[in-house]
Motif scaffolding. Sequence first.
Motif, PDB file in Angstrom:
ATOM      1  N   ALA A  70       0.828  -1.214   0.000  1.00  0.00           N
ATOM      2  CA  ALA A  70       0.000   0.000   0.000  1.00  0.00           C
ATOM      3  C   ALA A  70       0.856   1.256   0.000  1.00  0.00           C
ATOM      4  N   ASP A  71       1.954   1.259   0.740  1.00  0.00           N
ATOM      5  CA  ASP A  71       2.835   2.430   0.766  1.00  0.00           C
ATOM      6  C   ASP A  71       3.476   2.666  -0.597  1.00  0.00           C
ATOM      7  N   LEU A  72       3.856   1.592  -1.293  1.00  0.00           N
ATOM      8  CA  LEU A  72       4.476   1.746  -2.619  1.00  0.00           C
ATOM      9  C   LEU A  72       3.475   2.272  -3.636  1.00  0.00           C
ATOM     10  N   VAL A  73       2.251   1.811  -3.547  1.00  0.00           N
ATOM     11  CA  VAL A  73       1.201   2.341  -4.426  1.00  0.00           C
ATOM     12  C   VAL A  73       0.969   3.820  -4.109  1.00  0.00           C
ATOM     13  N   ALA A  74       0.949   4.168  -2.828  1.00  0.00           N
ATOM     14  CA  ALA A  74       0.760   5.570  -2.436  1.00  0.00           C
ATOM     15  C   ALA A  74       1.906   6.443  -2.932  1.00  0.00           C
ATOM     16  N   LEU A  75       3.108   5.880  -3.051  1.00  0.00           N
ATOM     17  CA  LEU A  75       4.267   6.629  -3.559  1.00  0.00           C
ATOM     18  C   LEU A  75       4.267   6.742  -5.083  1.00  0.00           C
ATOM     19  N   GLY A  76       3.356   6.013  -5.747  1.00  0.00           N
ATOM     20  CA  GLY A  76       3.253   6.152  -7.195  1.00  0.00           C
ATOM     21  C   GLY A  76       3.421   4.888  -8.009  1.00  0.00           C
ATOM     22  N   ALA A  77       3.686   3.739  -7.361  1.00  0.00           N
ATOM     23  CA  ALA A  77       3.769   2.487  -8.115  1.00  0.00           C
ATOM     24  C   ALA A  77       2.384   2.148  -8.659  1.00  0.00           C
ATOM     25  N   GLN A  78       2.345   1.748  -9.905  1.00  0.00           N
ATOM     26  CA  GLN A  78       1.077   1.431 -10.567  1.00  0.00           C
ATOM     27  C   GLN A  78       0.747  -0.048 -10.366  1.00  0.00           C
ATOM     28  N   PRO A  79      -0.349  -0.367  -9.689  1.00  0.00           N
ATOM     29  CA  PRO A  79      -0.716  -1.770  -9.501  1.00  0.00           C
ATOM     30  C   PRO A  79      -1.192  -2.388 -10.820  1.00  0.00           C
ATOM     31  N   VAL A  80      -0.615  -3.540 -11.155  1.00  0.00           N
ATOM     32  CA  VAL A  80      -0.992  -4.274 -12.370  1.00  0.00           C
ATOM     33  C   VAL A  80      -0.966  -5.763 -12.054  1.00  0.00           C
ATOM     34  N   ARG A  81      -1.647  -6.540 -12.858  1.00  0.00           N
ATOM     35  CA  ARG A  81      -1.583  -7.995 -12.707  1.00  0.00           C
ATOM     36  C   ARG A  81      -0.176  -8.476 -13.074  1.00  0.00           C
ATOM     37  N   ALA A  82       0.213  -9.606 -12.523  1.00  0.00           N
ATOM     38  CA  ALA A  82       1.557 -10.145 -12.770  1.00  0.00           C
ATOM     39  C   ALA A  82       1.819 -10.323 -14.264  1.00  0.00           C
ATOM     40  N   ARG A  83       0.843 -10.791 -14.988  1.00  0.00           N
ATOM     41  CA  ARG A  83       1.010 -11.014 -16.426  1.00  0.00           C
ATOM     42  C   ARG A  83       1.306  -9.701 -17.154  1.00  0.00           C
ATOM     43  N   VAL A  84       0.640  -8.631 -16.763  1.00  0.00           N
ATOM     44  CA  VAL A  84       0.863  -7.319 -17.366  1.00  0.00           C
ATOM     45  C   VAL A  84       2.257  -6.814 -17.018  1.00  0.00           C
ATOM     46  N   LEU A  85       2.660  -6.994 -15.770  1.00  0.00           N
ATOM     47  CA  LEU A  85       3.989  -6.569 -15.336  1.00  0.00           C
ATOM     48  C   LEU A  85       5.067  -7.241 -16.183  1.00  0.00           C
ATOM     49  N   VAL A  86       4.965  -8.535 -16.375  1.00  0.00           N
ATOM     50  CA  VAL A  86       5.970  -9.270 -17.161  1.00  0.00           C
ATOM     51  C   VAL A  86       5.964  -8.811 -18.613  1.00  0.00           C
ATOM     52  N   LYS A  87       4.794  -8.647 -19.205  1.00  0.00           N
ATOM     53  CA  LYS A  87       4.713  -8.204 -20.601  1.00  0.00           C
ATOM     54  C   LYS A  87       5.352  -6.835 -20.784  1.00  0.00           C
ATOM     55  N   ARG A  88       5.097  -5.921 -19.864  1.00  0.00           N
ATOM     56  CA  ARG A  88       5.666  -4.577 -19.976  1.00  0.00           C
ATOM     57  C   ARG A  88       7.166  -4.597 -19.735  1.00  0.00           C
ATOM     58  N   LEU A  89       7.621  -5.452 -18.825  1.00  0.00           N
ATOM     59  CA  LEU A  89       9.053  -5.574 -18.579  1.00  0.00           C
ATOM     60  C   LEU A  89       9.759  -6.128 -19.818  1.00  0.00           C
ATOM     61  N   ILE A  90       9.198  -7.141 -20.441  1.00  0.00           N
ATOM     62  CA  ILE A  90       9.775  -7.703 -21.667  1.00  0.00           C
ATOM     63  C   ILE A  90       9.775  -6.656 -22.773  1.00  0.00           C
ATOM     64  N   ALA A  91       8.658  -5.966 -22.971  1.00  0.00           N
ATOM     65  CA  ALA A  91       8.549  -4.954 -24.022  1.00  0.00           C
ATOM     66  C   ALA A  91       9.562  -3.826 -23.841  1.00  0.00           C
ATOM     67  N   SER A  92       9.923  -3.546 -22.591  1.00  0.00           N
ATOM     68  CA  SER A  92      10.877  -2.469 -22.317  1.00  0.00           C
ATOM     69  C   SER A  92      12.312  -2.865 -22.642  1.00  0.00           C
ATOM     70  N   GLY A  93      12.557  -4.166 -22.792  1.00  0.00           N
ATOM     71  CA  GLY A  93      13.915  -4.650 -23.019  1.00  0.00           C
ATOM     72  C   GLY A  93      14.717  -4.815 -21.738  1.00  0.00           C
ATOM     73  N   LEU A  94      14.068  -4.662 -20.594  1.00  0.00           N
ATOM     74  CA  LEU A  94      14.763  -4.738 -19.305  1.00  0.00           C
ATOM     75  C   LEU A  94      14.658  -6.110 -18.636  1.00  0.00           C
ATOM     76  N   ARG A  95      13.946  -7.048 -19.235  1.00  0.00           N
ATOM     77  CA  ARG A  95      13.766  -8.379 -18.635  1.00  0.00           C
ATOM     78  C   ARG A  95      15.088  -9.132 -18.638  1.00  0.00           C
ATOM     79  N   ARG A  96      15.447  -9.662 -17.490  1.00  0.00           N
ATOM     80  CA  ARG A  96      16.625 -10.520 -17.349  1.00  0.00           C
ATOM     81  C   ARG A  96      16.144 -11.838 -16.761  1.00  0.00           C
ATOM     82  N   ARG A  97      16.485 -12.915 -17.412  1.00  0.00           N
ATOM     83  CA  ARG A  97      16.059 -14.240 -16.947  1.00  0.00           C
ATOM     84  C   ARG A  97      17.185 -14.902 -16.175  1.00  0.00           C
ATOM     85  N   LYS A  98      16.865 -15.487 -15.054  1.00  0.00           N
ATOM     86  CA  LYS A  98      17.883 -16.097 -14.175  1.00  0.00           C
ATOM     87  C   LYS A  98      18.726 -17.138 -14.887  1.00  0.00           C
ATOM     88  N   HIS A  99      18.131 -17.981 -15.690  1.00  0.00           N
ATOM     89  CA  HIS A  99      18.912 -19.038 -16.315  1.00  0.00           C
ATOM     90  C   HIS A  99      19.798 -18.519 -17.442  1.00  0.00           C
TER      91      HIS A  99
END
Length: 90
Positions: A56-85
């Motif tokens: 709740a504090d992070l959302v109040a500071l401006g983090a945008q709540p999204v579903r996990a699937r949306v978060l991953v798609k946007r991270l991949i689209a940004s080119g910032l996704r790093r996979r552990k393996h």
Amino acid sequence: MAILIDPPVWPAHGTVFSHLVSDSSYEELHAFAARAGIAERAFDLDHYDVPERMYADLVALGAQPVRARVLVKRLIASGLRRRKHLEPRS
């Protein structure tokens, strides 16, 4: 350009966690995390793991709540996704 957070549903250490990411840069993500008081050790390749108690504090500071699937798609689209393996740990 946004800081995104998914719902706290990922179990570990007796609680559940959210993932906090940026869809524009790691600099934006690290700056937001620093302002929010998130420890650097919570950073894991391309996101911060944050406990449910901070959600709740992070959302109040401006983090945008999204579903996990949306978060991953946007991270991949940004080119910032790093996979552990695929990424060596430093």
